[in-house]
Write an enzyme that holds these catalytic residues in place. Structure first.
Site, PDB file in Angstrom:
ATOM      1  N   GLN A   1       0.865  -1.193   0.000  1.00 25.30           N
ATOM      2  CA  GLN A   1       0.000   0.000   0.000  1.00 25.30           C
ATOM      3  C   GLN A   1       0.894   1.234   0.000  1.00 25.30           C
ATOM      4  O   GLN A   1       1.696   1.424   0.916  1.00 25.30           O
ATOM      5  CB  GLN A   1      -0.848  -0.061   1.264  1.00 25.30           C
ATOM      6  CG  GLN A   1      -1.641   1.162   1.596  1.00 25.30           C
ATOM      7  CD  GLN A   1      -1.562   1.467   3.089  1.00 25.30           C
ATOM      8  OE1 GLN A   1      -1.297   0.597   3.902  1.00 25.30           O
ATOM      9  NE2 GLN A   1      -1.747   2.718   3.431  1.00 25.30           N
TER      10      GLN A   1
ATOM     11  N   SER B   1       2.359   6.995   1.827  1.00 23.97           N
ATOM     12  CA  SER B   1       3.311   7.975   2.381  1.00 23.97           C
ATOM     13  C   SER B   1       4.377   8.377   1.369  1.00 23.97           C
ATOM     14  O   SER B   1       4.824   7.560   0.562  1.00 23.97           O
ATOM     15  CB  SER B   1       4.023   7.385   3.597  1.00 23.97           C
ATOM     16  OG  SER B   1       3.098   6.912   4.520  1.00 23.97           O
TER      17      SER B   1
ATOM     18  N   SER C   1       5.699  -0.880   3.336  1.00 17.86           N
ATOM     19  CA  SER C   1       5.940  -2.222   3.882  1.00 17.86           C
ATOM     20  C   SER C   1       5.817  -3.268   2.779  1.00 17.86           C
ATOM     21  O   SER C   1       4.935  -3.149   1.902  1.00 17.86           O
ATOM     22  CB  SER C   1       4.923  -2.547   4.981  1.00 17.86           C
ATOM     23  OG  SER C   1       4.959  -1.575   5.984  1.00 17.86           O
TER      24      SER C   1
ATOM     25  N   GLU D   1      -7.026  -0.436   7.885  1.00 17.03           N
ATOM     26  CA  GLU D   1      -5.665  -0.611   8.406  1.00 17.03           C
ATOM     27  C   GLU D   1      -5.654  -0.528   9.933  1.00 17.03           C
ATOM     28  O   GLU D   1      -5.079  -1.370  10.616  1.00 17.03           O
ATOM     29  CB  GLU D   1      -4.748   0.464   7.826  1.00 17.03           C
ATOM     30  CG  GLU D   1      -3.324   0.391   8.375  1.00 17.03           C
ATOM     31  CD  GLU D   1      -2.355   1.336   7.679  1.00 17.03           C
ATOM     32  OE1 GLU D   1      -2.762   2.453   7.323  1.00 17.03           O
ATOM     33  OE2 GLU D   1      -1.192   0.935   7.511  1.00 17.03           O
TER      34      GLU D   1
ATOM     35  N   ASN E   1       0.643   8.288  16.875  1.00 20.88           N
ATOM     36  CA  ASN E   1      -0.193   8.413  18.077  1.00 20.88           C
ATOM     37  C   ASN E   1      -0.887   9.774  18.134  1.00 20.88           C
ATOM     38  O   ASN E   1      -2.046   9.877  18.540  1.00 20.88           O
ATOM     39  CB  ASN E   1       0.669   8.224  19.327  1.00 20.88           C
ATOM     40  CG  ASN E   1       1.040   6.762  19.525  1.00 20.88           C
ATOM     41  OD1 ASN E   1       0.708   5.917  18.695  1.00 20.88           O
ATOM     42  ND2 ASN E   1       1.707   6.463  20.623  1.00 20.88           N
ATOM     43  N   GLU E   2      -0.158  10.819  17.721  1.00 22.72           N
ATOM     44  CA  GLU E   2      -0.762  12.170  17.771  1.00 22.72           C
ATOM     45  C   GLU E   2      -1.934  12.250  16.790  1.00 22.72           C
ATOM     46  O   GLU E   2      -2.992  12.821  17.107  1.00 22.72           O
ATOM     47  CB  GLU E   2       0.278  13.243  17.413  1.00 22.72           C
ATOM     48  CG  GLU E   2       1.375  13.439  18.448  1.00 22.72           C
ATOM     49  CD  GLU E   2       2.392  12.293  18.481  1.00 22.72           C
ATOM     50  OE1 GLU E   2       2.598  11.655  17.424  1.00 22.72           O
ATOM     51  OE2 GLU E   2       2.957  12.027  19.543  1.00 22.72           O
TER      52      GLU E   2
HETATM   53  C1  LIG Z   1       6.673   0.131  10.462  1.00 19.09           C
HETATM   54  C2  LIG Z   1       6.057   1.100   9.499  1.00 19.09           C
HETATM   55  C3  LIG Z   1       5.402   0.633   8.378  1.00 19.09           C
HETATM   56  C4  LIG Z   1       4.851   1.537   7.470  1.00 19.09           C
HETATM   57  N1  LIG Z   1       4.234   1.030   6.355  1.00 19.09           N
HETATM   58  C5  LIG Z   1       3.687   1.899   5.454  1.00 19.09           C
HETATM   59  C6  LIG Z   1       3.077   1.397   4.261  1.00 19.09           C
HETATM   60  O1  LIG Z   1       3.038   0.168   4.021  1.00 19.09           O
HETATM   61  N2  LIG Z   1       2.573   2.288   3.367  1.00 19.09           N
HETATM   62  C7  LIG Z   1       2.621   3.626   3.592  1.00 19.09           C
HETATM   63  O2  LIG Z   1       2.111   4.374   2.765  1.00 19.09           O
HETATM   64  N3  LIG Z   1       3.206   4.147   4.707  1.00 19.09           N
HETATM   65  C8  LIG Z   1       3.743   3.309   5.638  1.00 19.09           C
HETATM   66  N4  LIG Z   1       4.362   3.805   6.766  1.00 19.09           N
HETATM   67  C9  LIG Z   1       4.471   5.255   6.935  1.00 19.09           C
HETATM   68  C10 LIG Z   1       3.540   5.833   7.999  1.00 19.09           C
HETATM   69  O3  LIG Z   1       2.208   5.843   7.535  1.00 19.09           O
HETATM   70  C11 LIG Z   1       4.066   7.243   8.316  1.00 19.09           C
HETATM   71  O4  LIG Z   1       5.318   7.085   8.979  1.00 19.09           O
HETATM   72  C12 LIG Z   1       3.118   8.025   9.187  1.00 19.09           C
HETATM   73  O5  LIG Z   1       1.934   8.334   8.513  1.00 19.09           O
HETATM   74  C13 LIG Z   1       3.762   9.340   9.701  1.00 19.09           C
HETATM   75  O6  LIG Z   1       4.265  10.089   8.643  1.00 19.09           O
HETATM   76  P1  LIG Z   1       5.760  10.642   8.680  1.00 19.09           P
HETATM   77  O7  LIG Z   1       6.665   9.501   9.006  1.00 19.09           O
HETATM   78  O8  LIG Z   1       5.988  11.403   7.421  1.00 19.09           O
HETATM   79  O9  LIG Z   1       5.814  11.619   9.933  1.00 19.09           O
HETATM   80  P2  LIG Z   1       5.270  13.123   9.983  1.00 19.09           P
HETATM   81  O10 LIG Z   1       3.894  13.181   9.426  1.00 19.09           O
HETATM   82  O11 LIG Z   1       6.301  14.018   9.385  1.00 19.09           O
HETATM   83  O12 LIG Z   1       5.169  13.348  11.540  1.00 19.09           O
HETATM   84  C14 LIG Z   1       6.292  13.742  12.355  1.00 19.09           C
HETATM   85  C15 LIG Z   1       5.792  13.987  13.758  1.00 19.09           C
HETATM   86  O13 LIG Z   1       4.861  15.105  13.761  1.00 19.09           O
HETATM   87  C16 LIG Z   1       3.635  14.727  14.360  1.00 19.09           C
HETATM   88  N5  LIG Z   1       2.506  15.373  13.680  1.00 19.09           N
HETATM   89  C17 LIG Z   1       2.338  15.516  12.338  1.00 19.09           C
HETATM   90  N6  LIG Z   1       1.167  16.148  12.071  1.00 19.09           N
HETATM   91  C18 LIG Z   1       0.578  16.412  13.281  1.00 19.09           C
HETATM   92  C19 LIG Z   1      -0.643  17.039  13.685  1.00 19.09           C
HETATM   93  N7  LIG Z   1      -1.509  17.524  12.774  1.00 19.09           N
HETATM   94  N8  LIG Z   1      -0.921  17.123  15.019  1.00 19.09           N
HETATM   95  C20 LIG Z   1      -0.039  16.626  15.937  1.00 19.09           C
HETATM   96  N9  LIG Z   1       1.129  16.034  15.622  1.00 19.09           N
HETATM   97  C21 LIG Z   1       1.447  15.926  14.311  1.00 19.09           C
HETATM   98  C22 LIG Z   1       3.559  13.218  14.154  1.00 19.09           C
HETATM   99  O14 LIG Z   1       2.690  12.606  15.096  1.00 19.09           O
HETATM  100  C23 LIG Z   1       5.016  12.800  14.350  1.00 19.09           C
HETATM  101  O15 LIG Z   1       5.329  12.675  15.711  1.00 19.09           O
HETATM  102  C24 LIG Z   1       4.946   2.930   7.686  1.00 19.09           C
HETATM  103  C25 LIG Z   1       5.610   3.411   8.828  1.00 19.09           C
HETATM  104  C26 LIG Z   1       6.180   2.513   9.730  1.00 19.09           C
HETATM  105  C27 LIG Z   1       6.896   3.058  10.917  1.00 19.09           C
END
Ligand SMILES: Cc1cc2nc3c(=O)[nH]c(=O)nc-3n(C[C@H](O)[C@H](O)[C@H](O)COP(=O)(O)OP(=O)(O)OC[C@H]3O[C@@H](n4cnc5c(N)ncnc54)[C@H](O)[C@@H]3O)c2cc1C
Length: 394
Positions: free
Chosen positions: A113, A116, A148, A231, A355-356
Site C-alpha cells: 500500500q 506515504s 511495507s 488498516e 499516536n498524535e
Molecule cells: C513500520 C512502518 C510501516 C509503514 N508502512 C507503510 C506502508 O506500508 N505504506 C505507507 O504508505 N506508509 C507506511 N508507513 C508510513 C507511515 O504511515 C508514516 O510514517 C506516518 O503516517 C507518519 O508520517 P511521517 O513519518 O511522514 O511523519 P510526519 O507526518 O512528518 O510526523 C512527524 C511527527 O509530527 C507529528 N505530527 C504531524 N502532524 C501532526 C498534527 N496535525 N498534530 C499533531 N502532531 C502531528 C507526528 O505525530 C510525528 O510525531 C509505515 C511506517 C512505519 C513506521
C-alpha cells in the site's frame, strides 16, 4: 457443542497439523496461504464469488483465537489481507474483484500500500506523486516511502495527484499498479531492528490502464480513508495474532529466572503491565463482539490502534527497566526477543498513523470535539507550499 465450537476445534486441529517451518521464507508463506485457502481458512468473511468463504465475523474471530497459540508466518500478506483486499471488496470494480481477490487469498500475489511520501506522511493529502492521463493511459511519476513489503509485492494500491487545480483532498485518485513494471524501482530501507520492513519506491513514467482506477477519478481521498480505516482496525485487532515479545508472560518469566521478583518495584511494574494488557484485550474482545454484530468500528479503530502502540512501547519500557542492560546485550533467545520489541516499538507508534494523529481523529470524529484548524483545506493544491514542493520552489 455449538457449530462455532466445532469450527474452532477443527481450526485448531488443522493448525496443529500444519506447523510453521523454523525459519519461514516468503515462498513458505505463499505455500502456507495456499494450504489455508484450500482448507477454507483464507478470506473467511470475504464474498464467496471472489474466492472468500462468505462466513461471518464469528468464524473469523474463532479462527483468530485458534491462531493465538501457534506461529502463522504470513505477515508478508498482512497488507493485502488487512488493507488492499478489503478496500477492493468495498469499492473495487467487478473486474478488479474477479481478477485480484482470489490470487491474493491463495497466496499467489503479494500486495503493498503506497500512500506515504517524503513530504506527505501524517498529512498524506499533500502527496505529490502525479498521474497524468495521456488519452489512453495514466502516466505515473514520483516517489513513495516507508512502503511495507514492497520488495516482495506483485501489486500495490497507490494514491496519486490527478488534479492540482482543486483543493488537496479533491484531486487524488487511487490506482492498482503492477510492481513488476520496469518504471517501478523498489529500494529496501534497513530499520533499527536490523531488518528491511519497508522500502522507498521511485516511479518513472509508469503506464496505468484506466480500468485500474479504484473508485472514482479524483475520488481517491475517500478510497484512501476506506483503506486507512481497515488498516487501523486490522493493526489494532489483529494484535491477538501477533507474538508480543515483551508481553507480561515473557517479561515475568525472565524476571523470575533472574530472581528479580523479590523487588517490590519490579512486582509493581509487572502488575501495571498486566492490567494494561488485560484492559487492551478486553477492549479488543468488545470490539470483536461489535464487529460480529455488524457494527464496524470506523474512526473508533483509532482507539485500539493507539492503545496497541502505547502498550507495545510501555511493555518494551518495563522489560528494559526490569531486565536492564541484559535487554540489549542479550545472550538468550528470550532477551533477544525483548531487544527486538524495544527496537520495533517506536515503529508501532508511527505506522498506520502516528499516536498524535490517532488522538486528533479520536477528538474530532469519536468525541466530536472542535476540529484541528486546517487553513489550507479549501486552497487549490497548486498554490500550497508543502513538503518537497516547498523545497523545489524555495
Ligand atoms: C513500520 C512502518 C510501516 C509503514 N508502512 C507503510 C506502508 O506500508 N505504506 C505507507 O504508505 N506508509 C507506511 N508507513 C508510513 C507511515 O504511515 C508514516 O510514517 C506516518 O503516517 C507518519 O508520517 P511521517 O513519518 O511522514 O511523519 P510526519 O507526518 O512528518 O510526523 C512527524 C511527527 O509530527 C507529528 N505530527 C504531524 N502532524 C501532526 C498534527 N496535525 N498534530 C499533531 N502532531 C502531528 C507526528 O505525530 C510525528 O510525531 C509505515 C511506517 C512505519 C513506521
Amino acid at each position: 457443542m455449538t457449530d462455532l465450537d466445532e469450527y474452532s476445534r477443527k481450526a485448531r486441529a488443522w493448525l496443529a497439523g500444519h506447523p510453521a517451518p523454523a525459519d519461514p521464507s516468503v515462498s513458505d508463506a505463499r505455500a502456507l496461504m495456499a494450504q489455508l485457502y484450500d482448507a477454507g481458512y483464507s478470506g473467511i468473511t470475504w464474498p464467496a464469488e471472489y474466492g472468500g468463504q462468505g462466513l461471518t465475523e464469528a468464524e473469523e474471530r474463532a479462527f483468530q483465537q485458534a491462531t493465538r497459540d501457534v506461529t502463522l508466518p504470513i505477515n508478508v500478506f498482512g497488507i493485502g489481507l488487512g488493507m488492499c483486499g478489503p478496500t477492493l471488496v468495498s469499492i473495487g470494480s467487478e473486474e478488479q474483484k474477479r481478477r485480484y481477490l482470489r490470487p491474493l487469498l491463495r497466496g499467489e500475489e503479494i500486495w503493498c500500500q503506497m500512500f506515504s511520501e517524503p513530504g506527505a506522511g501524517s498529512d498524506v493529502a499533500s502527496l505529490q506523486t502525479r498521474a497524468v492521463f495521456d488519452g489512453e493511459a495514466w502516466i505515473l511519476n514520483g516517489q513513495k516511502v516507508w512502503t511495507s513489503v514492497a520488495q516482495h509485492a506483485d501489486f500495490g494500491l497507490i494514491i496519486a495527484r490527478t488534479d492540482p487545480e482543486v483543493p488537496k483532498h479533491k484531486g487524488i485518485t487511487m490506482f492498482v499498479i503492477d510492481m513488476h513494471d520496469p518504471g517501478v524501482d523498489v529500494r529496501p530501507l534497513r530499520d533499527m531492528t536490523g531488518q528491511s520492513h519497508f522500502n522507498e519506491i521511485f516511479f518513472d513514467d509508469v503506464r496505468i490502464a484506466p480500468d485500474q482506477v479504484v473508485g472514482e477519478v479524483n475520488g481517491g481521498w475517500s478510497a484512501a480513508v476506506t483503506t486507512l480505516l481497515h488498516e487501523r482496525v486490522s493493526i489494532g485487532m489483529g494484535s491477538a495474532r501477533t507474538d508480543r515479545p515483551a508481553a507480561y508472560e515473557n517479561v515475568a518469566a525472565t524476571a523470575r529466572e533472574q530472581r528479580l521478583l523479590e523487588d517490590p518495584i519490579v512486582v509493581d511494574r509487572l502488575v501495571d503491565l498486566y492490567l494494561r494488557e488485560r484492559s487492551f484485550d478486553l477492549l479488543n474482545a468488545r470490539m470483536s463482539q461489535e464487529v460480529k454484530a455488524g457494527i464496524f468500528p470506523g474512526a473508533r479503530g483509532s482507539v485500539i490502534k493507539l492503545l496497541l502502540a502505547e502498550l507495545t512501547l510501555y511493555s518494551a519500557d518495563v522489560a528494559s527497566e526490569i531486565l536492564g542492560p541484559e535487554t540489549v546485550a542479550y545472550d538468550s533467545e528470550e532477551n533477544g526477543k525483548i531487544a527486538r520489541a524495544l527496537a520495533w516499538g517506536p515503529g508501532m507508534a508511527l505506522g498506520g498513523g502516528t499516536n498524535e494523529i490517532m488522538r486528533n481523529i479520536i477528538g474530532d470524529r469519536v468525541l466530536g470535539l472542535p476540529r484541528e484548524p486546517q487553513v489550507d483545506r479549501d486552497m487549490p493544491f497548486r498554490l500550497l507550499k508543502v513538503g518537497t514542493q516547498k523545497e523545489a520552489e524555495a
